[in-house]
Design a protein around this motif. Structure first.
Motif, PDB file in Angstrom:
ATOM      1  N   VAL A  81      -9.906  -2.549   8.603  1.00 62.61           N
ATOM      2  CA  VAL A  81      -8.755  -3.298   8.092  1.00 62.61           C
ATOM      3  C   VAL A  81      -9.064  -3.846   6.707  1.00 62.61           C
ATOM      4  O   VAL A  81      -8.222  -3.781   5.797  1.00 62.61           O
ATOM      5  N   TRP A  82     -10.254  -4.373   6.511  1.00 65.17           N
ATOM      6  CA  TRP A  82     -10.607  -4.941   5.211  1.00 65.17           C
ATOM      7  C   TRP A  82     -10.716  -3.851   4.137  1.00 65.17           C
ATOM      8  O   TRP A  82     -10.355  -4.090   2.997  1.00 65.17           O
ATOM      9  N   LYS A  83     -11.193  -2.672   4.517  1.00 68.31           N
ATOM     10  CA  LYS A  83     -11.259  -1.581   3.534  1.00 68.31           C
ATOM     11  C   LYS A  83      -9.872  -1.096   3.161  1.00 68.31           C
ATOM     12  O   LYS A  83      -9.603  -0.798   2.000  1.00 68.31           O
ATOM     13  N   MET A  84      -8.980  -1.019   4.150  1.00 62.40           N
ATOM     14  CA  MET A  84      -7.615  -0.587   3.877  1.00 62.40           C
ATOM     15  C   MET A  84      -6.887  -1.630   3.037  1.00 62.40           C
ATOM     16  O   MET A  84      -6.096  -1.279   2.158  1.00 62.40           O
ATOM     17  N   LYS A  85      -7.154  -2.892   3.283  1.00 66.12           N
ATOM     18  CA  LYS A  85      -6.485  -3.957   2.552  1.00 66.12           C
ATOM     19  C   LYS A  85      -6.976  -4.061   1.113  1.00 66.12           C
ATOM     20  O   LYS A  85      -6.202  -4.400   0.212  1.00 66.12           O
TER      21      LYS A  85
END
Length: 87
Positions: A81-85
């Motif tokens: 999620v943090w990489k996508m965000k």
């Protein structure tokens, strides 16, 4: 989500992973060392002691494994999620 929140959340998840691994090892200890191999024709007291230790080992091993795996999955999902965000 700022960096401070991210590091705190990672620390909490890592703590749960370590706790699960510790519980898993305690369960393995109870199952293999404390309970060990059952006696062939034990008196009732030794049989009860073996069953108690084997039961504790079984429950702790299962719980520790579930805690560790569940929190590893949470950690992987949070990283994704943090990489996508960030992109």
């Amino acid at each position: 989500m700022n960096e401070k929140t991210k590091t705190i959340l990672c620390s909490i998840v890592n703590a749960f992973i370590i706790a699960g691994i510790i519980i898993l090892f305690i369960g393995i200890y109870y199952a293999m060392i404390k309970a060990g191999i059952p006696y062939q024709d034990p008196p009732l007291e030794l049989q009860m002691q073996y069953e108690i230790n084997a039961g504790i080992g079984s429950v702790l091993t299962g719980s520790g494994f579930k805690i560790a795996v569940f929190n590893c999955i949470i950690r992987v999902v949070l990283n994704l999620v943090w990489k996508m965000k960030s992109k």
